[in-house]
Structure formats: structure tokens, C-alpha cells
Scaffold this motif. Structure first.
Motif, PDB file in Angstrom:
ATOM      1  N   MET A   1       0.734   4.868   8.849  1.00 22.48           N
ATOM      2  CA  MET A   1      -0.410   4.012   7.875  1.00 22.48           C
ATOM      3  C   MET A   1      -0.792   3.366   9.009  1.00 22.48           C
ATOM      4  SD  MET A   1       0.721   0.697   5.814  1.00 22.48           S
ATOM      5  CE  MET A   1      -0.229   0.881   5.773  1.00 22.48           C
ATOM      6  N   ASP A  10      -1.972 -10.678   4.277  1.00 22.17           N
ATOM      7  CA  ASP A  10      -1.850  -9.974   2.807  1.00 22.17           C
ATOM      8  C   ASP A  10       0.132 -10.073   2.169  1.00 22.17           C
ATOM      9  OD1 ASP A  10      -3.768  -8.145   1.086  1.00 22.17           O
ATOM     10  OD2 ASP A  10      -3.724 -10.351   1.789  1.00 22.17           O
ATOM     11  N   PHE A  11       0.526  -9.351   3.520  1.00 21.67           N
ATOM     12  CA  PHE A  11       1.872  -9.124   3.564  1.00 21.67           C
ATOM     13  C   PHE A  11       2.281 -10.840   4.143  1.00 21.67           C
ATOM     14  CE2 PHE A  11       6.739  -8.069   5.148  1.00 21.67           C
ATOM     15  CZ  PHE A  11       6.543  -8.215   6.751  1.00 21.67           C
ATOM     16  N   GLU A  14       3.356 -12.448   1.286  1.00 20.85           N
ATOM     17  CA  GLU A  14       4.087 -12.448  -0.008  1.00 20.85           C
ATOM     18  C   GLU A  14       5.708 -13.138   0.868  1.00 20.85           C
ATOM     19  OE1 GLU A  14       4.420 -11.200  -2.812  1.00 20.85           O
ATOM     20  OE2 GLU A  14       2.139 -11.678  -2.414  1.00 20.85           O
ATOM     21  N   LYS A  17       6.690 -16.972   0.517  1.00 21.00           N
ATOM     22  CA  LYS A  17       6.765 -17.780  -1.212  1.00 21.00           C
ATOM     23  C   LYS A  17       7.983 -17.650  -0.895  1.00 21.00           C
ATOM     24  CE  LYS A  17       2.779 -15.111  -3.420  1.00 21.00           C
ATOM     25  NZ  LYS A  17       2.488 -14.244  -4.154  1.00 21.00           N
ATOM     26  N   GLU A  18       8.325 -16.781  -0.251  1.00 16.44           N
ATOM     27  CA  GLU A  18      10.637 -16.729  -0.279  1.00 16.44           C
ATOM     28  C   GLU A  18      10.679 -17.749   1.241  1.00 16.44           C
ATOM     29  OE1 GLU A  18      11.578 -15.163  -2.738  1.00 16.44           O
ATOM     30  OE2 GLU A  18       9.255 -13.905  -3.520  1.00 16.44           O
ATOM     31  N   LYS A  62      14.884  -9.260   2.815  1.00 18.13           N
ATOM     32  CA  LYS A  62      15.570  -8.789   2.225  1.00 18.13           C
ATOM     33  C   LYS A  62      15.047  -8.865   0.542  1.00 18.13           C
ATOM     34  CE  LYS A  62      20.278  -9.551   2.794  1.00 18.13           C
ATOM     35  NZ  LYS A  62      21.462 -10.335   2.690  1.00 18.13           N
ATOM     36  N   ILE A  63      14.289 -10.016   0.643  1.00 19.79           N
ATOM     37  CA  ILE A  63      14.445 -10.076  -1.052  1.00 19.79           C
ATOM     38  C   ILE A  63      12.994  -9.531  -1.881  1.00 19.79           C
ATOM     39  CG2 ILE A  63      13.199 -12.042  -2.592  1.00 19.79           C
ATOM     40  CD1 ILE A  63      15.344 -14.307  -0.430  1.00 19.79           C
ATOM     41  N   ILE A  64      12.235  -9.060  -0.766  1.00 15.72           N
ATOM     42  CA  ILE A  64      11.151  -8.682  -0.776  1.00 15.72           C
ATOM     43  C   ILE A  64      10.628  -7.003  -0.645  1.00 15.72           C
ATOM     44  CG2 ILE A  64       9.471 -10.780  -0.752  1.00 15.72           C
ATOM     45  CD1 ILE A  64       8.353  -9.387   1.952  1.00 15.72           C
ATOM     46  N   GLN A  65      12.311  -6.574   0.317  1.00 13.08           N
ATOM     47  CA  GLN A  65      11.638  -5.038   0.363  1.00 13.08           C
ATOM     48  C   GLN A  65      10.385  -4.237   0.472  1.00 13.08           C
ATOM     49  OE1 GLN A  65      14.372  -3.794   0.684  1.00 13.08           O
ATOM     50  NE2 GLN A  65      16.127  -5.887   0.725  1.00 13.08           N
ATOM     51  N   PRO A  66       9.427  -5.001   1.971  1.00 10.29           N
ATOM     52  CA  PRO A  66       8.203  -4.487   2.241  1.00 10.29           C
ATOM     53  C   PRO A  66       8.645  -2.501   2.259  1.00 10.29           C
ATOM     54  CG  PRO A  66       9.116  -5.431   3.852  1.00 10.29           C
ATOM     55  CD  PRO A  66      10.306  -5.802   3.009  1.00 10.29           C
ATOM     56  N   GLY A  67       6.948  -2.354   2.218  1.00 10.88           N
ATOM     57  CA  GLY A  67       7.466  -0.894   2.801  1.00 10.88           C
ATOM     58  C   GLY A  67       6.582  -0.453   4.224  1.00 10.88           C
ATOM     59  N   PHE A  68       6.361  -1.145   5.068  1.00  9.85           N
ATOM     60  CA  PHE A  68       6.303  -1.761   6.342  1.00  9.85           C
ATOM     61  C   PHE A  68       6.981  -1.583   6.697  1.00  9.85           C
ATOM     62  CE2 PHE A  68       1.914  -2.261   5.134  1.00  9.85           C
ATOM     63  CZ  PHE A  68       1.794  -3.763   4.496  1.00  9.85           C
TER      64      PHE A  68
ATOM     65  N   LEU B 127       3.163  -4.593   0.209  1.00 11.26           N
ATOM     66  CA  LEU B 127       3.675  -4.936   0.712  1.00 11.26           C
ATOM     67  C   LEU B 127       3.534  -3.382   0.716  1.00 11.26           C
ATOM     68  CD1 LEU B 127       6.288  -6.773  -1.382  1.00 11.26           C
ATOM     69  CD2 LEU B 127       5.262  -7.410   0.670  1.00 11.26           C
ATOM     70  N   ASN B 128       2.789  -2.718   1.295  1.00 11.93           N
ATOM     71  CA  ASN B 128       2.766  -1.094   1.625  1.00 11.93           C
ATOM     72  C   ASN B 128       3.903  -0.428   0.755  1.00 11.93           C
ATOM     73  OD1 ASN B 128       1.751   1.063   2.595  1.00 11.93           O
ATOM     74  ND2 ASN B 128       3.329   0.685   3.753  1.00 11.93           N
ATOM     75  N   ARG B 179       6.518   3.031   0.486  1.00 14.21           N
ATOM     76  CA  ARG B 179       8.027   2.716   0.040  1.00 14.21           C
ATOM     77  C   ARG B 179       8.004   3.640  -1.386  1.00 14.21           C
ATOM     78  NH1 ARG B 179      12.194  -0.789   1.165  1.00 14.21           N
ATOM     79  NH2 ARG B 179      13.530  -0.710  -1.237  1.00 14.21           N
TER      80      ARG B 179
END
Lengths: 115, 372
Positions: A1, A10-11, A14, A17-18, A62-68, B127-128, B179
Motif C-alpha cells: 500500500m 494522520d497516523f 493518533e 494522543k497516546e 501497542k495501544i493503537i495497534q495500527p495497520g501499517f 491507522l490503515n 489490517r
């Protein structure tokens, strides 16, 4: 991707915030080139941090668990390549609205491009 | 549906169970949509009250607005709201259209999947990732082979569709390089979590969700649950298992039957067992991790929720290892059956390699806490 500049920010918004405190991160590789607008996008996210900031940043992930796909490097050791001692002095500050992330990108002279 | 009605219903459905005055409703509409005028909202709520869509109760000087669940047509109106919400959401996000097309193509023929919801969509897109809630119906009349309507046949159908959902999602996630986290709930599990007085993932999901398929079925379920007098309160603030405080963890461990010596207990917030187990796995405290089989033995567990949370937070290997330990050590046939089913699901669908745990140490704990 393909991850574009806006998506990167944007990532980080997020992650921001943590975070319990300010961290400094330096974008490297394709991420740096995308933030510096030398490239339109990158396929993964690469940052360099110091040891303490690395732990805090990882906790936030670890908190937000991104998909990248995210690679975090510590103290200038990018895979097996150590950045020059003065790399942090040459980094380029990226202006953002992030509250707890000081975001920089490696100077183009220090960016290692691979295929 | 006019825009004001849409905004009022959007906010009310995201705050089920909360007491909302017109003032608060106006504020929340402004927060969510950018604009909100008290007079317009006041006039519209009065109009919707006359149409029996809303109910207004005077409490002191405030008028508390709620959905009128006794009205049969409320389901249709909420369905209309969901369709408008879905349209607005897909128009703003081009990437989501590919995902929704994949869902439509792959889940079209599923018999037991009643509704599919997408959760926290805007935040997750940043966050994809995407998060879904699959709500399954219990099969009704079935004629398969010689055993008509048999309980076993219905269970088999449900189980095989659950396995298909796992495979389909894996395929879609790979295809779109995205994901995907997803919670699958059977009817009974959905109701149990909805009515529960504990914080749980379902009640959090309902605060920010868009129903993608089965809108009418979804709102019928909610309407019936409320009409039957069940108290439902959506959780507008997420409790992340990675951030549960020590005080809250100790409070909940105690009420689940795991008392630790030397810990001062204080009143905390009730959190569901499955989230507490995930919090323990994330914390990495070896002693507490070995207590997880004790917790699962002594308390009713929704294994679908446990799988969802463990997978979301990257703890499936640990979960598999602990379930295998529990399955080996327990003398309770029902627990053996449930853990056995979950172990098969994890091994076949997720290809998880178990993390090994000290069986002797776990057995000692189970004996000590009278959990075997």
C-alpha cells in the motif's frame, strides 16, 4: 500500500494522543522523502528515535495497534548502517500540529535509498 | 429524511441508555456535525414526539429525549438513518468503497450472518485498518439430511459459517493490504454483552458504528431487547486493555474469584472478563498470566470476544497456550468442549503457534483457587 504525506501525519496524530510526554522522532528512508515531498508516497513507515523515546513510542503503538508496517530504529542504527555522528544536527524539522511529537526528517544527504 | 432528524437520531442512537436533554443533544450535534441550533432541534424533537418516534420526559427543569421503542415503525426510521449514514460515509472515503465491495461480494450468500457493522471507521482508516462486528442469527427451521431441525445440525452450520468468515476476512485483508479486526457474536452472546453492567467491547462499538448490511434486523434486535425491559447503556469512552489501571485490574480480578495477597482493594469499574484477560496478557506479569485458566474456569466466558481481543492485541499465541493448558487440566466437560472448539478454531484458521506454559504451576494455581 502507498502511504501519502497526509496519511503519515494522520497516523502520527493518533499516536500523539497516546503519548505521556514529548518524543522526538526522525523519519528515515522513504518516510523522510515523503515528508520532505521528494516522493509522493512510501510503502512502509520508518522512524529513528533514541532509546527512551523508542520505548514510549512502542507503548503507544501497542495501544493503537495500527495497520501499517512500521520499523523503529534506535540511535541512528538503520538496519546495519550507522548514521554519521552529526546526522541529528542536519535533520529537517517538519512543521505539524502535533502536541507531543517533535517530527524531523533526515537530511537528504543522509537518506539511504534501497530497492 | 431531513438533515435535522438525521442528526438527532444519529446522536441518540450513539448514546443509547444515556439521559440526554435538548441542551446536551444540541451540544453533541454541534460537536459531531459542526453546527446545531437549539431552536431547530427543539422544534424537530417536538415534531418527532408527535409522530411517536421520540419520547420526551420532564425531569426537573430538563426535557430528556429518548427513542420510543414501543413504536413498531421506529425500526424502519432507524434503518433509513443507517442508509443515509452509510451513503455519507462512503461518499467521503474512496478507499472504503473497495472494502465494502469485497464484503458484499464475499458475504452475500452467508445464511447465518444477519448484520455486519463497521466500527470507529474514521479513526481506523487513519491507522490503515478496519474493525467489523458480525452478528449471527441462530438458524431457524432446517432440513439437512435425516435429522431435521436437530440442534447439532444448527450448531454445525453456525460453526462452519464462523470458519468461513475467518477465511474470507483473511483473504480480503491480504488483497487490500489492510489490517482487519473483527468480532463475531452469536445472538445469545450479543444480548448478554448488551445487557451486561460491565464495560465490554460490544457496548463501546455501538457508540461509533455504521450498519453495512442487515440494518432492519439490527435495529429490530435492539428495539426488542429494550422493549423487553433490558437496560442498555452504550459506552462512549473506550477502556483500552493496554491502559487498565492496576487498581481496576485488582478490583476486577477479585470479583472474578482471583484474590491476591497483599493488595489493597478499592472500588473500581466493572470490566468484562475477556478484557481483563487481555489486559493481563499485555501486562506480561507471569504470575497473573498463569492465573488466566483459573479465571476462565470460574467465570462464564465468551470465547468469540476473547479471540477478538487477543488477536487485536497480538496475544493469540499466549491465548492458545493457556487454553491448551486449561483443556488438559480441567475436569469440567463444558469447559473442555468450549476450549477444545476454540483451540481448533485458532489452529485451523489463524495458524497460531502456541506459547508453552508451565502446566505444573498452572495446575497448582487451579487447585489453590478451587478451579479444576
Amino acid at each position: 500500500m502507498q502511504i501519502e504525506n497526509k496519511q503519515l501525519l494522520d497516523f502520527l496524530g493518533e499516536v500523539d494522543k497516546e503519548l505521556p510526554r514529548m518524543v522526538s522522532i526522525t523519519a528515515v528512508g522513504g518516510t523522510a522523502m515523503t515528508l520532505l515531498k521528494l516522493k509522493t508516497s512510501t510503502i512502509d513507515i520508518d522512524f529513528n528515535l533514541n532509546k527512551e523515546d523508542n520505548l514510549i513510542f512502542r507503548n503507544a503503538l501497542k495501544i493503537i495497534q495500527p495497520g501499517f508496517k512500521i520499523d523503529l530504529f534506535v540511535d541512528g542504527l538503520i538496519f546495519s548502517q550507522q548514521l554519521p555522528d552529526d546526522y541529528s544536527q542536519k535533520t529537517i524539522l517538519i512543521k505539524t500540529t502535533l502536541q507531543k511529537i517533535k517530527l524531523s526528517a533526515l537530511h537528504p544527504i543522509d537518506i539511504i535509498a534501497t530497492n | 429524511m431531513d438533515e435535522t432528524t438525521f442528526r438527532i437520531l444519529s446522536v441518540l442512537t450513539s448514546e443509547l441508555g444515556s439521559n440526554i436533554s435538548i441542551n446536551l443533544l444540541t451540544r453533541k450535534i454541534k460537536e459531531r456535525f459542526g453546527t446545531g441550533f437549539y431552536k431547530n432541534i427543539y422544534d424537530k424533537t417536538k415534531e418527532l414526539e408527535k409522530q411517536e418516534i421520540l419520547s420526551i420526559t420532564e425531569i426537573g427543569k430538563s426535557s430528556i429525549i429518548g427513542l420510543n421503542y414501543k413504536d413498531y415503525l421506529l425500526t424502519d426510521i432507524l434503518t433509513e438513518m443507517e442508509l443515509k449514514r452509510k451513503k455519507s460515509f462512503t461518499e467521503k472515503n474512496n478507499e472504503i468503497k473497495s472494502l465494502l465491495i469485497e464484503l458484499e461480494n464475499n458475504f452475500n450468500g452467508f445464511y447465518t450472518t444477519e448484520s455486519i457493522l463497521i466500527v470507529n471507521s474514521e479513526r481506523n482508516m487513519r491507522l490503515n485498518k478496519a474493525e467489523f462486528l458480525f452478528l449471527l442469527r441462530t438458524p431457524g427451521i432446517m432440513i439437512i439430511g435425516e435429522k431435521r431441525n436437530s440442534v447439532e445440525n444448527k450448531k454445525q452450520l453456525l460453526q462452519s459459517e464462523i470458519e468461513c468468515i475467518h477465511s474470507m476476512i483473511k483473504m480480503i485483508a491480504g488483497k487490500l493490504n489492510l489490517r482487519i479486526d473483527y468480532l463475531i457474536l452469536e445472538n445469545k452472546e450479543f444480548l448478554e454483552l448488551l445487557k451486561s453492567d460491565e464495560n465490554n467491547s460490544l457496548k463501546e462499538m455501538l457508540a461509533d458504528k455504521i450498519v453495512l448490511t442487515g440494518e432492519q434486523a439490527f435495529w429490530t434486535r435492539i428495539r426488542i431487547a429494550l422493549k423487553e425491559g433490558n437496560r442498555i447503556k452504550v459506552e462512549t469512552k473506550e477502556i483500552n486493555p493496554a491502559k487498565i489501571s492496576e487498581k481496576n485490574l485488582a478490583f476486577n480480578l477479585n470479583r472474578f474469584g482471583y484474590k491476591e495477597a497483599g493488595i489493597t482493594l478499592e472500588q473500581g469499574q466493572k470490566v468484562c472478563l475477556e478484557k481483563i484477560v487481555t489486559a493481563i496478557l499485555l501486562q506480561g506479569n507471569a504470575r497473573r498470566i498463569e492465573a488466566i485458566p483459573v479465571l476462565l474456569s470460574k467465570n462464564k466466558t465468551i470465547y468469540n470476544l476473547l479471540i477478538f481481543l487477543s488477536r487485536k492485541y497480538g496475544k493469540l499465541s499466549e491465548l492458545l497456550g493457556l487454553l491448551k493448558a486449561l483443556n488438559k487440566l480441567t475436569k469440567n466437560e463444558a469447559i473442555k468442549r468450549e476450549t477444545g472448539k476454540t483451540i481448533n478454531l485458532l489452529e485451523q484458521n489463524f495458524k497460531v503457534k502456541e506459547k508453552k506454559f508451565d502446566l505444573k504451576s498452572i495446575k497448582q494455581k487451579m487447585v489453590l483457587y478451587n478451579a479444576n
